[in-house]
Enzyme design. Sequence first.
Site, PDB file in Angstrom:
ATOM      1  N   LYS A 147       0.871  -1.271   0.093  1.00  0.00           N
ATOM      2  CA  LYS A 147      -0.064   0.036   0.157  1.00  0.00           C
ATOM      3  C   LYS A 147       0.941   1.128  -0.031  1.00  0.00           C
ATOM      4  CE  LYS A 147      -4.294   0.765   2.359  1.00  0.00           C
ATOM      5  NZ  LYS A 147      -5.252   0.759   3.351  1.00  0.00           N
TER       6      LYS A 147
HETATM    7  O1  G3P Z   1      -7.907   1.533   5.373  1.00  0.00           O
HETATM    8  C1  G3P Z   1      -8.245   2.670   4.998  1.00  0.00           C
HETATM    9  C2  G3P Z   1      -9.588   3.356   4.964  1.00  0.00           C
HETATM   10  O2  G3P Z   1     -10.456   2.229   4.920  1.00  0.00           O
HETATM   11  C3  G3P Z   1      -9.606   3.963   6.441  1.00  0.00           C
HETATM   12  O3  G3P Z   1     -10.905   4.274   6.855  1.00  0.00           O
HETATM   13  O4  G3P Z   1     -12.541   4.971   8.217  1.00  0.00           O
HETATM   14  O5  G3P Z   1     -10.002   5.554   8.589  1.00  0.00           O
HETATM   15  O6  G3P Z   1     -11.510   6.875   7.032  1.00  0.00           O
HETATM   16  P1  G3P Z   1     -11.411   5.486   7.771  1.00  0.00           P
END
Ligand code: G3P
Length: 216
Positions: free
Chosen positions: A81
């Site tokens: 990533k």
């Molecule tokens: O893994 C990346 C993403 O899904 C993060 O989500 O909820 O922290 O914006 P969030």
Amino acid sequence: MKLYIDSANLDEIRDLAWLVDGVTTNPSLVAREKVPFEETIARICELVDGPVSAEVMSLVADDMVREGRALARIHPNVVIKVPMTEEGMKAVQALSADKVRTNVTLVFSANQALVAAKCGASFVSPFVGRVDDVGGGGMDMVSDILDVLQNYVFPTEVIVASVRHPRHVFEAAALGAEIATVPHAILKQLFRHPLTDAGIERFLKDWKAAKPPASA
Ligand code: G3P
């Protein structure tokens, strides 16, 4: 449509390993677990037979490539990533030339997704929830990305990320996104509907009241 779990928690991943097609992690999720990063990734790869995204922490291309190559050695299913920056895209080019799969993260526009795809990204991850959080249209962004990528022959798959509720999963599927990566609690919600619960309850009640003879 493929469903990934967005988690670095081994209990959560084990619980739904039978359902999911892959796993995404990010530095915030890994930090929460208080287990060495490489060990966490290795253990996740034992639980789920599908792509497992592990994020590099360097911000300079050469360092990202070094870090990415080391992470890729943990298991063949590891996907690197990489954040959507100019340095990140140099790293994606180099890693993809090495046949190391990459997931370009922190994508917030169709142009970013286009550049990532041109650099050889295997996956791009638009963060829908974070766009919605600031009053934007997260799913409009996904729709734009799909429109652009479908005009060409990129092998890049779209992972709808930063999923905050079941409606995001439905909308991602309705748009035809290849993948949604979903937190454990929201994956659990996908099974549920109050009318299903009420229906089961009524069937059981009627069955017990009538006591039909058991079949031979
Ligand atoms: O893994 C990346 C993403 O899904 C993060 O989500 O909820 O922290 O914006 P969030």
